[in-house]
Design an enzyme around this catalytic site. Structure first.
Site, PDB file in Angstrom:
ATOM      1  N   HIS A 102     -22.508  60.163 -30.773  1.00 19.18           N
ATOM      2  CA  HIS A 102     -23.705  60.841 -31.274  1.00 19.18           C
ATOM      3  C   HIS A 102     -24.895  59.896 -31.062  1.00 19.18           C
ATOM      4  O   HIS A 102     -25.443  59.317 -31.990  1.00 19.18           O
ATOM      5  CB  HIS A 102     -23.529  61.185 -32.758  1.00 19.18           C
ATOM      6  CG  HIS A 102     -24.704  61.894 -33.343  1.00 19.18           C
ATOM      7  ND1 HIS A 102     -25.163  63.105 -32.874  1.00 19.18           N
ATOM      8  CD2 HIS A 102     -25.541  61.558 -34.366  1.00 19.18           C
ATOM      9  CE1 HIS A 102     -26.214  63.475 -33.578  1.00 19.18           C
ATOM     10  NE2 HIS A 102     -26.474  62.551 -34.486  1.00 19.18           N
ATOM     11  N   GLY A 139     -27.499  62.068 -51.157  1.00 20.55           N
ATOM     12  CA  GLY A 139     -28.762  62.086 -50.418  1.00 20.55           C
ATOM     13  C   GLY A 139     -29.314  63.501 -50.563  1.00 20.55           C
ATOM     14  O   GLY A 139     -28.755  64.441 -49.996  1.00 20.55           O
ATOM     15  N   ASP A 147     -24.714  68.619 -31.985  1.00 19.66           N
ATOM     16  CA  ASP A 147     -25.054  68.422 -30.573  1.00 19.66           C
ATOM     17  C   ASP A 147     -24.600  69.612 -29.728  1.00 19.66           C
ATOM     18  O   ASP A 147     -25.277  69.996 -28.768  1.00 19.66           O
ATOM     19  CB  ASP A 147     -24.433  67.109 -30.061  1.00 19.66           C
ATOM     20  CG  ASP A 147     -24.936  65.908 -30.859  1.00 19.66           C
ATOM     21  OD1 ASP A 147     -26.076  65.979 -31.358  1.00 19.66           O
ATOM     22  OD2 ASP A 147     -24.199  64.915 -31.004  1.00 19.66           O
ATOM     23  N   VAL A 170     -22.674  61.767 -42.320  1.00 17.57           N
ATOM     24  CA  VAL A 170     -23.822  62.255 -41.558  1.00 17.57           C
ATOM     25  C   VAL A 170     -24.787  61.103 -41.226  1.00 17.57           C
ATOM     26  O   VAL A 170     -25.380  61.063 -40.138  1.00 17.57           O
ATOM     27  CB  VAL A 170     -24.573  63.355 -42.353  1.00 17.57           C
ATOM     28  CG1 VAL A 170     -25.784  63.867 -41.587  1.00 17.57           C
ATOM     29  CG2 VAL A 170     -23.632  64.518 -42.675  1.00 17.57           C
ATOM     30  N   SER A 171     -24.927  60.143 -42.139  1.00 19.29           N
ATOM     31  CA  SER A 171     -25.904  59.065 -41.971  1.00 19.29           C
ATOM     32  C   SER A 171     -25.710  58.352 -40.625  1.00 19.29           C
ATOM     33  O   SER A 171     -24.585  58.164 -40.173  1.00 19.29           O
ATOM     34  CB  SER A 171     -25.756  58.036 -43.096  1.00 19.29           C
ATOM     35  OG  SER A 171     -25.787  58.681 -44.350  1.00 19.29           O
ATOM     36  N   ARG A 202     -30.898  55.728 -33.079  1.00 19.51           N
ATOM     37  CA  ARG A 202     -30.070  55.858 -34.278  1.00 19.51           C
ATOM     38  C   ARG A 202     -29.456  54.500 -34.629  1.00 19.51           C
ATOM     39  O   ARG A 202     -29.263  54.175 -35.791  1.00 19.51           O
ATOM     40  CB  ARG A 202     -28.966  56.885 -34.046  1.00 19.51           C
ATOM     41  CG  ARG A 202     -29.480  58.307 -33.850  1.00 19.51           C
ATOM     42  CD  ARG A 202     -28.338  59.236 -33.486  1.00 19.51           C
ATOM     43  NE  ARG A 202     -28.755  60.637 -33.346  1.00 19.51           N
ATOM     44  CZ  ARG A 202     -29.110  61.209 -32.192  1.00 19.51           C
ATOM     45  NH1 ARG A 202     -29.133  60.510 -31.086  1.00 19.51           N
ATOM     46  NH2 ARG A 202     -29.448  62.479 -32.153  1.00 19.51           N
ATOM     47  N   ARG A 228     -27.108  72.301 -30.154  1.00 22.62           N
ATOM     48  CA  ARG A 228     -28.296  72.012 -29.332  1.00 22.62           C
ATOM     49  C   ARG A 228     -28.009  72.285 -27.853  1.00 22.62           C
ATOM     50  O   ARG A 228     -28.872  72.754 -27.116  1.00 22.62           O
ATOM     51  CB  ARG A 228     -28.722  70.551 -29.549  1.00 22.62           C
ATOM     52  CG  ARG A 228     -29.338  70.359 -30.924  1.00 22.62           C
ATOM     53  CD  ARG A 228     -29.725  68.928 -31.200  1.00 22.62           C
ATOM     54  NE  ARG A 228     -30.476  68.857 -32.459  1.00 22.62           N
ATOM     55  CZ  ARG A 228     -30.617  67.746 -33.179  1.00 22.62           C
ATOM     56  NH1 ARG A 228     -30.060  66.621 -32.787  1.00 22.62           N
ATOM     57  NH2 ARG A 228     -31.323  67.772 -34.293  1.00 22.62           N
ATOM     58  N   GLY A 233     -29.675  66.517 -46.684  1.00 25.92           N
ATOM     59  CA  GLY A 233     -28.823  66.824 -47.832  1.00 25.92           C
ATOM     60  C   GLY A 233     -29.212  68.143 -48.490  1.00 25.92           C
ATOM     61  O   GLY A 233     -28.351  68.979 -48.803  1.00 25.92           O
ATOM     62  N   ASP A 281     -28.823  61.509 -55.674  1.00 32.37           N
ATOM     63  CA  ASP A 281     -29.814  60.689 -54.970  1.00 32.37           C
ATOM     64  C   ASP A 281     -30.121  59.467 -55.821  1.00 32.37           C
ATOM     65  O   ASP A 281     -29.834  59.430 -57.019  1.00 32.37           O
ATOM     66  CB  ASP A 281     -31.092  61.485 -54.675  1.00 32.37           C
ATOM     67  CG  ASP A 281     -31.848  60.938 -53.474  1.00 32.37           C
ATOM     68  OD1 ASP A 281     -31.741  61.513 -52.372  1.00 32.37           O
ATOM     69  OD2 ASP A 281     -32.552  59.902 -53.625  1.00 32.37           O
ATOM     70  N   GLY A 289     -32.278  64.331 -49.663  1.00 33.67           N
ATOM     71  CA  GLY A 289     -33.444  64.385 -48.772  1.00 33.67           C
ATOM     72  C   GLY A 289     -33.392  65.609 -47.879  1.00 33.67           C
ATOM     73  O   GLY A 289     -32.791  66.631 -48.234  1.00 33.67           O
TER      74      GLY A 289
HETATM   75  P1  NAI Z   1     -34.279  61.547 -45.999  1.00 32.76           P
HETATM   76  O1  NAI Z   1     -35.046  60.271 -46.092  1.00 32.76           O
HETATM   77  O2  NAI Z   1     -35.012  62.834 -46.072  1.00 32.76           O
HETATM   78  O3  NAI Z   1     -33.144  61.571 -47.143  1.00 32.76           O
HETATM   79  C1  NAI Z   1     -32.299  60.499 -47.386  1.00 32.76           C
HETATM   80  C2  NAI Z   1     -32.094  60.449 -48.899  1.00 32.76           C
HETATM   81  O4  NAI Z   1     -31.122  59.441 -49.191  1.00 32.76           O
HETATM   82  C3  NAI Z   1     -33.361  60.070 -49.682  1.00 32.76           C
HETATM   83  O5  NAI Z   1     -33.676  61.099 -50.610  1.00 32.76           O
HETATM   84  C4  NAI Z   1     -32.996  58.764 -50.367  1.00 32.76           C
HETATM   85  O6  NAI Z   1     -33.595  58.609 -51.639  1.00 32.76           O
HETATM   86  C5  NAI Z   1     -31.486  58.892 -50.444  1.00 32.76           C
HETATM   87  N1  NAI Z   1     -30.806  57.616 -50.666  1.00 32.76           N
HETATM   88  C6  NAI Z   1     -31.069  56.398 -50.129  1.00 32.76           C
HETATM   89  N2  NAI Z   1     -30.202  55.480 -50.599  1.00 32.76           N
HETATM   90  C7  NAI Z   1     -29.357  56.132 -51.425  1.00 32.76           C
HETATM   91  C8  NAI Z   1     -28.237  55.733 -52.206  1.00 32.76           C
HETATM   92  N3  NAI Z   1     -27.807  54.472 -52.211  1.00 32.76           N
HETATM   93  N4  NAI Z   1     -27.616  56.662 -52.952  1.00 32.76           N
HETATM   94  C9  NAI Z   1     -28.027  57.955 -52.960  1.00 32.76           C
HETATM   95  N5  NAI Z   1     -29.095  58.393 -52.240  1.00 32.76           N
HETATM   96  C10 NAI Z   1     -29.739  57.489 -51.487  1.00 32.76           C
HETATM   97  O7  NAI Z   1     -33.414  61.457 -44.644  1.00 32.76           O
HETATM   98  P2  NAI Z   1     -32.738  62.674 -43.862  1.00 32.76           P
HETATM   99  O8  NAI Z   1     -33.689  63.193 -42.860  1.00 32.76           O
HETATM  100  O9  NAI Z   1     -32.111  63.579 -44.841  1.00 32.76           O
HETATM  101  O10 NAI Z   1     -31.587  61.884 -43.054  1.00 32.76           O
HETATM  102  C11 NAI Z   1     -30.503  61.301 -43.735  1.00 32.76           C
HETATM  103  C12 NAI Z   1     -29.594  60.551 -42.773  1.00 32.76           C
HETATM  104  O11 NAI Z   1     -28.934  61.494 -41.918  1.00 32.76           O
HETATM  105  C13 NAI Z   1     -30.324  59.586 -41.827  1.00 32.76           C
HETATM  106  O12 NAI Z   1     -29.560  58.415 -41.652  1.00 32.76           O
HETATM  107  C14 NAI Z   1     -30.407  60.367 -40.534  1.00 32.76           C
HETATM  108  O13 NAI Z   1     -30.540  59.527 -39.410  1.00 32.76           O
HETATM  109  C15 NAI Z   1     -29.079  61.085 -40.568  1.00 32.76           C
HETATM  110  N6  NAI Z   1     -28.985  62.269 -39.721  1.00 32.76           N
HETATM  111  C16 NAI Z   1     -27.797  62.447 -39.061  1.00 32.76           C
HETATM  112  C17 NAI Z   1     -27.594  63.553 -38.279  1.00 32.76           C
HETATM  113  C18 NAI Z   1     -26.286  63.724 -37.586  1.00 32.76           C
HETATM  114  O14 NAI Z   1     -26.178  64.581 -36.714  1.00 32.76           O
HETATM  115  N7  NAI Z   1     -25.248  62.964 -37.910  1.00 32.76           N
HETATM  116  C19 NAI Z   1     -28.658  64.566 -38.100  1.00 32.76           C
HETATM  117  C20 NAI Z   1     -29.850  64.300 -38.874  1.00 32.76           C
HETATM  118  C21 NAI Z   1     -29.996  63.178 -39.652  1.00 32.76           C
END
Ligand code: NAI
Length: 308
Positions: A175, A7, A148, A118-119, A88, A151, A12, A32, A9
């Protein structure tokens, strides 16, 4: 030390940037699914190397997991983030399929890898990785408590009008907005319990603002946060890479600890070269124990929606 981040994004890329800037890894591979995206992010980040003074090599690939072979640590950030008003837990339908698929690819190419999940919904995704990867339980670590707790410290410092470095505190349990358990009873300012400085009203403010910390940012940003999540992951990767044996609250598979089994929940743990070196048993108040059990019940319900 080779680290894969799946990921590329918001989270990542932020995580790759912090890892590189701290200069403790030789290589970071971004993966990605979006054509060219990880390659582009890697190239952009590499062009900061001479400016920011790091030697970590960052590369990107569109789904070619052979490039991740031999990774010591892999971070799974792939999947969709929440939008304002979403929980979430609502992400499970899409993210479970992605996380399962990514886990299989990672383990096939790096059988000894330590996975940081993380997801979201993170506690359930960490559980899914336990059930599908075949990895020993010390090698699967969910990231939630590190963020957390950061924060929590931010809100404690705000309420105390103190520098952040003066405060300490930890968040355990789930979480999620409702299942997070900021341990106010153990939070300190320069070693003195914060409860000695804060009115009940301020204590409640700190707890509530910590619990909705992610939601507040999602409302402001239109998507979920990335700087603090990326930094939190980098601290965990560094603890493993440098065998720091650092105490970090993480979502771990429990086997009787804190009265729970067959569930991933946030608990304090020593993180080092082997991943989870030890789960730390801290004494909770009766109220905290009840809240921990409540959080477990809610996470177990979400886990029930998983199909392996
Ligand atoms: P984002 O949308 O910016 O990035 C996610 C990336 O994953 C995208 O670039 C997408 O193309 C890629 N992706 C999707 N399916 C894929 C696959 N099968 N293989 C490889 N890449 C793939 O999202 P963001 O903001 O980076 O968040 C990512 C995840 O992290 C979300 O589920 C979010 O809820 C979670 N998150 C968890 C936190 C935690 O504390 N555990 C904190 C912040 C976010």
């Amino acid at each position: 030390m080779k680290v894969t981040v799946v990921g590329a994004g918001a989270v990542g890329a932020s995580c790759a940037e912090y890892i590189a800037m701290k200069n403790f890894c030789s290589e970071v591979v971004l993966v990605d699914i979006k054509e060219g995206f990880a390659e582009g992010k890697a190239m952009d980040l590499m062009q900061t190397a001479s400016l920011n003074g790091f030697d970590t090599k960052i590369t990107g690939t569109t789904g070619d997991y052979s490039k991740t072979a031999g990774s010591h640590v892999a971070v799974i950030t792939s999947g969709i983030p929440r939008k304002p008003g979403m929980t979430r837990e609502e992400l499970i339908g899409i993210n479970a399929g992605i996380v399962k698929d990514v886990t299989e690819n990672l383990v096939k190419n790096s059988p000894d890898v330590i996975i940081i999940v993380v997801s979201n919904p993170m506690d359930t995704m960490a559980y899914l990785v336990h059930k599908t990867s075949g990895l020993p339980k010390n090698k699967i670590i969910g990231m939630g408590g590190a963020l957390d707790s950061a924060r929590f410290k931010y809100r404690l410092a705000e309420a105390l009008e103190a520098p952040i470095s003066d405060v300490d505190g930890m968040v355990i349990a789930a979480h999620s907005d409702t299942g997070m358990l900021p341990l106010l009873s153990k939070a300190t300012r320069n070693g003195v319990p914060v409860t000695e400085f804060l009115s009940t009203e301020k204590q409640n403010y700190v707890i509530e603002e910590t619990k909705v910390g992610g939601a507040t940012l999602t409302k402001l940003l239109g998507t979920s946060a990335w700087y603090a999540p990326g930094a939190a992951v980098s601290v965990m990767v560094q603890a493993i890479a440098c065998d720091q044996k650092k105490m970090i609250p993480c979502s771990l598979m429990l086997d009787g600890e804190y009265g729970e089994s067959d569930i991933c929940l946030g608990v304090p743990a020593i993180i080092g070269a082997n991943g989870v070196e030890k789960i730390v048993d801290i004494t909770l108040t009766e109220e905290e124990k009840a809240k921990f059990a409540e959080a477990a019940k809610a996470v177990r319900e979400v886990n029930g929606d998983l199909k392996f």
